[in-house]
Design a protein around this motif. Structure first.
Motif, PDB file in Angstrom:
ATOM      1  N   ALA A   1      -0.959  -6.109   3.553  1.00 31.21           N
ATOM      2  CA  ALA A   1      -0.362  -4.932   2.924  1.00 31.21           C
ATOM      3  C   ALA A   1      -1.368  -3.784   2.889  1.00 31.21           C
ATOM      4  N   THR A   2      -1.858  -3.422   4.064  1.00 31.60           N
ATOM      5  CA  THR A   2      -2.781  -2.293   4.186  1.00 31.60           C
ATOM      6  C   THR A   2      -2.607  -1.691   5.579  1.00 31.60           C
ATOM      7  N   SER A   3      -3.328  -0.621   5.880  1.00 35.65           N
ATOM      8  CA  SER A   3      -3.080   0.115   7.121  1.00 35.65           C
ATOM      9  C   SER A   3      -3.458  -0.684   8.368  1.00 35.65           C
ATOM     10  N   THR A   4      -2.836  -0.327   9.489  1.00 35.60           N
ATOM     11  CA  THR A   4      -3.121  -0.973  10.772  1.00 35.60           C
ATOM     12  C   THR A   4      -4.598  -0.838  11.130  1.00 35.60           C
ATOM     13  N   ALA A   5      -5.162   0.353  10.887  1.00 36.84           N
ATOM     14  CA  ALA A   5      -6.579   0.594  11.223  1.00 36.84           C
ATOM     15  C   ALA A   5      -7.489  -0.359  10.447  1.00 36.84           C
ATOM     16  N   VAL A   6      -7.204  -0.537   9.159  1.00 36.06           N
ATOM     17  CA  VAL A   6      -8.012  -1.441   8.326  1.00 36.06           C
ATOM     18  C   VAL A   6      -7.849  -2.881   8.805  1.00 36.06           C
ATOM     19  N   LEU A   7      -6.610  -3.260   9.125  1.00 38.85           N
ATOM     20  CA  LEU A   7      -6.348  -4.633   9.582  1.00 38.85           C
ATOM     21  C   LEU A   7      -7.055  -4.921  10.909  1.00 38.85           C
ATOM     22  N   GLU A   8      -7.017  -3.960  11.824  1.00 42.68           N
ATOM     23  CA  GLU A   8      -7.706  -4.141  13.115  1.00 42.68           C
ATOM     24  C   GLU A   8      -9.199  -4.328  12.898  1.00 42.68           C
ATOM     25  N   ASP A   9      -9.773  -3.493  12.042  1.00 40.03           N
ATOM     26  CA  ASP A   9     -11.204  -3.573  11.740  1.00 40.03           C
ATOM     27  C   ASP A   9     -11.539  -4.937  11.134  1.00 40.03           C
TER      28      ASP A   9
ATOM     29  N   ASP B   1       0.829  -1.207   0.000  1.00 41.80           N
ATOM     30  CA  ASP B   1       0.000   0.000   0.000  1.00 41.80           C
ATOM     31  C   ASP B   1       0.864   1.259   0.000  1.00 41.80           C
ATOM     32  N   PHE B   2       2.196   1.092   0.093  1.00 42.25           N
ATOM     33  CA  PHE B   2       3.101   2.240   0.026  1.00 42.25           C
ATOM     34  C   PHE B   2       3.212   2.735  -1.417  1.00 42.25           C
ATOM     35  N   ASP B   3       3.625   3.986  -1.574  1.00 40.10           N
ATOM     36  CA  ASP B   3       3.796   4.563  -2.899  1.00 40.10           C
ATOM     37  C   ASP B   3       5.224   4.300  -3.390  1.00 40.10           C
ATOM     38  N   THR B   4       5.409   4.311  -4.711  1.00 36.35           N
ATOM     39  CA  THR B   4       6.750   4.242  -5.288  1.00 36.35           C
ATOM     40  C   THR B   4       7.565   5.438  -4.774  1.00 36.35           C
ATOM     41  N   PRO B   5       8.773   5.218  -4.267  1.00 32.63           N
ATOM     42  CA  PRO B   5       9.585   6.336  -3.766  1.00 32.63           C
ATOM     43  C   PRO B   5       9.802   7.426  -4.821  1.00 32.63           C
ATOM     44  N   ASP B   6       9.905   8.664  -4.354  1.00 31.51           N
ATOM     45  CA  ASP B   6       9.980   9.828  -5.246  1.00 31.51           C
ATOM     46  C   ASP B   6      11.166   9.788  -6.194  1.00 31.51           C
ATOM     47  N   ASN B   7      12.344   9.350  -5.700  1.00 29.08           N
ATOM     48  CA  ASN B   7      13.530   9.329  -6.574  1.00 29.08           C
ATOM     49  C   ASN B   7      13.317   8.389  -7.757  1.00 29.08           C
ATOM     50  N   ILE B   8      12.561   7.309  -7.531  1.00 31.96           N
ATOM     51  CA  ILE B   8      12.288   6.342  -8.608  1.00 31.96           C
ATOM     52  C   ILE B   8      11.302   6.941  -9.608  1.00 31.96           C
ATOM     53  N   LYS B   9      10.262   7.595  -9.088  1.00 32.27           N
ATOM     54  CA  LYS B   9       9.302   8.282  -9.977  1.00 32.27           C
ATOM     55  C   LYS B   9      10.019   9.315 -10.851  1.00 32.27           C
ATOM     56  N   LYS B  10      10.908  10.093 -10.202  1.00 30.41           N
ATOM     57  CA  LYS B  10      11.614  11.162 -10.933  1.00 30.41           C
ATOM     58  C   LYS B  10      12.493  10.587 -12.039  1.00 30.41           C
TER      59      LYS B  10
ATOM     60  N   VAL C   1      11.026  -5.630  -9.084  1.00 28.23           N
ATOM     61  CA  VAL C   1      10.952  -4.400  -8.282  1.00 28.23           C
ATOM     62  C   VAL C   1       9.577  -4.189  -7.654  1.00 28.23           C
ATOM     63  N   SER C   2       8.635  -5.088  -7.952  1.00 28.24           N
ATOM     64  CA  SER C   2       7.235  -4.863  -7.553  1.00 28.24           C
ATOM     65  C   SER C   2       7.038  -4.683  -6.062  1.00 28.24           C
ATOM     66  N   LYS C   3       7.575  -5.588  -5.255  1.00 31.51           N
ATOM     67  CA  LYS C   3       7.214  -5.635  -3.836  1.00 31.51           C
ATOM     68  C   LYS C   3       8.103  -4.725  -2.988  1.00 31.51           C
ATOM     69  N   ALA C   4       9.425  -4.891  -3.075  1.00 25.51           N
ATOM     70  CA  ALA C   4      10.330  -4.114  -2.221  1.00 25.51           C
ATOM     71  C   ALA C   4      10.261  -2.622  -2.533  1.00 25.51           C
ATOM     72  N   TYR C   5      10.063  -2.288  -3.817  1.00 21.28           N
ATOM     73  CA  TYR C   5      10.096  -0.886  -4.224  1.00 21.28           C
ATOM     74  C   TYR C   5       8.698  -0.317  -4.492  1.00 21.28           C
ATOM     75  N   ALA C   6       7.663  -1.102  -4.170  1.00 26.07           N
ATOM     76  CA  ALA C   6       6.271  -0.673  -4.388  1.00 26.07           C
ATOM     77  C   ALA C   6       6.070  -0.189  -5.824  1.00 26.07           C
ATOM     78  N   MET C   7       6.448  -1.041  -6.774  1.00 27.55           N
ATOM     79  CA  MET C   7       6.392  -0.690  -8.196  1.00 27.55           C
ATOM     80  C   MET C   7       5.550  -1.702  -8.977  1.00 27.55           C
ATOM     81  N   THR C   8       4.465  -2.188  -8.370  1.00 23.55           N
ATOM     82  CA  THR C   8       3.660  -3.230  -9.023  1.00 23.55           C
ATOM     83  C   THR C   8       3.205  -2.817 -10.427  1.00 23.55           C
ATOM     84  N   GLY C   9       2.731  -1.596 -10.570  1.00 18.36           N
ATOM     85  CA  GLY C   9       2.190  -1.148 -11.861  1.00 18.36           C
ATOM     86  C   GLY C   9       3.236  -0.799 -12.900  1.00 18.36           C
TER      87      GLY C   9
END
Length: 400
Positions: free
Chosen positions: A379-387, A42-51, A237-245
């Motif tokens: 792979a989602t937020s703590t709040a969602v997982l708790e719910d 659920d994390f975003d691709t890091p900015d340096n990689i996007k750039k 690079v999909s999982k470690a770098y959050a680059m699935t797409g």
């Protein structure tokens, strides 16, 4: 339909994609649904990689790439394998594909003849068997057990090998169980493989950087250098770098195999997206400091989910070493009556009732070749997982 190829009768749609789509459909109908079915950070691709991707567009690096990948990426892949895995591959021994799926598919396409056998430990990622079947091979499933943390045992591997065995597929850390093999556990398996020179190893190391506690990741060719000339080491690079797409997978292996994969990919998709390749160069060569931070977040989520599921009636959930999945047993729920009045006779019934009653979408274990279990992606937020976990607890408490 008469004009559809016979080979397609051997394969079925991806169960994980089907469950995710069902959850989307229910959401579209206005239902409150929590989907824990997708294997995507659920994390975003890091900015340096996007750039780096944007920079490739701006400088006009948008032409057809070489089939096997742009040379700066292939060099970065070889450097990564040397730096992180102690594996000496030349850039010429690497291949870049449109996601890890293409690497796996093309490895089978280039090597399998009709009736060749591929050993796949269960539970397995849903796509392995169908890739084997569509390419004329025969998947040979070897069941693992919760008692052995869902890891293939050397004596079971030995029993499964025949003169027709072409590949062993080894996924560590595993999707769906999260199980990861220690160096000693891998050595016990590679010792078996050294006795059977006809068997090649296809590693799926996609979750390499997602291992927890003091676990140290190793890969088969690193543990047993004698297997280097019959191992295809796959990663991406999909999982470690959050680059699935971005759709970039890669591998390294013997030159003859890479040459064959080059030939089929040249007639198939040609090279992977140039922009995504330049972004991947930055991913592999650039700062890696965000990885431990994200890994820690995943580890905390794992601990939360394991704890809450073990507090749910009728469930048992081991704590896995890696990836972002847990694979709890719902054996205690089989034979019980769900809120709808229907008797739960399988893990598929369990997840179907859970979705209907509480709006939590998970994937049944039989889709991964081993039940009665189900897979949760955390792979989602703590709040969602708790719910979600509270809803699972509520659901299991209502079983009669």
């Amino acid at each position: 339909m008469a004009f559809i190829a016979d080979a397609l009768a051997r394969v079925k749609p991806s169960a994980t994609i089907a469950v995710t789509q069902k959850a989307r459909d229910l959401k579209a109908q206005g239902r409150d649904v929590i989907s824990l079915s997708v294997g995507e950070p659920d994390f975003d691709t890091p900015d340096n990689i996007k750039k780096a991707g944007i920079a490739a567009i701006e400088r006009g690096d948008t032409k057809y790439p070489p089939v096997l990948g742009i040379m700066p990426l292939r060099e970065a892949i070889a450097a990564k394998f040397k730096r992180e895995n102690g594996l000496d591959y030349k850039a010429a021994q690497t291949v870049v594909g449109t996601g890890g799926k293409q690497i796996l598919y093309n490895a089978f396409l280039t090597t399998l003849n009709k009736g060749d056998e591929v050993i796949i430990p269960a539970p397995y990622w849903v796509s392995y068997p169908d890739m084997v079947l569509i390419n004329g091979g025969e998947p040979v499933f070897v069941a693992t057990t919760m008692a052995h943390s869902f890891k293939l045992q050397p004596e079971d591997l030995e029993r499964a090998i025949t003169p027709r065995t072409k590949w062993l597929v080894l996924n560590s850390p595993s999707n769906p169980s999260g199980a990861a093999y220690t160096r000693d556990e891998l050595k016990a398996l590679t010792d078996v493989l050294m006795r059977h020179p006809q068997v090649w190893v296809l590693t799926d190391d996609m979750y390499e950087h997602l291992v927890y506690g003091d676990f140290v990741f190793t890969t088969p060719a690193q543990v047993e250098p004698g297997l280097m000339d019959r191992t295809l080491t796959m990663n991406g690079v999909s999982k470690a770098y959050a680059m699935t797409g971005w759709r970039i997978g890669y591998a390294a292996g013997p030159a003859e195999l890479i040459k064959a994969m080059d030939m089929v990919q040249g007639q198939q998709t040609s090279g992977a997206c140039t922009i995504a390749q330049w972004a991947s160069v930055e991913a592999l060569n650039g700062p890696q400091d965000f990885i431990p931070v994200r890994r820690k977040a995943f580890e905390e989520r794992r601990d939360l989910v394991v704890s809450m599921l073990n507090q749910a009636q009728h469930l048992k959930c081991p704590s896995p070493e890696g990836a972002f999945y847990v694979y709890p047993s719902c054996a205690g729920a089989i034979g019980k009556k769900g809120p709808s009045g229907k008797v739960i006779q399988s893990d598929e019934d369990f997840v179907s009732e859970l979705l209907e009653a509480q709006g939590v979408a998970v994937v049944h274990g039989s889709a991964f070749g081993l039940g009665p279990n189900f897979r949760i992606s955390y792979a989602t937020s703590t709040a969602v997982l708790e719910d979600a976990c509270r809803k699972i607890q509520r659901f299991t408490a209502e079983l009669r």
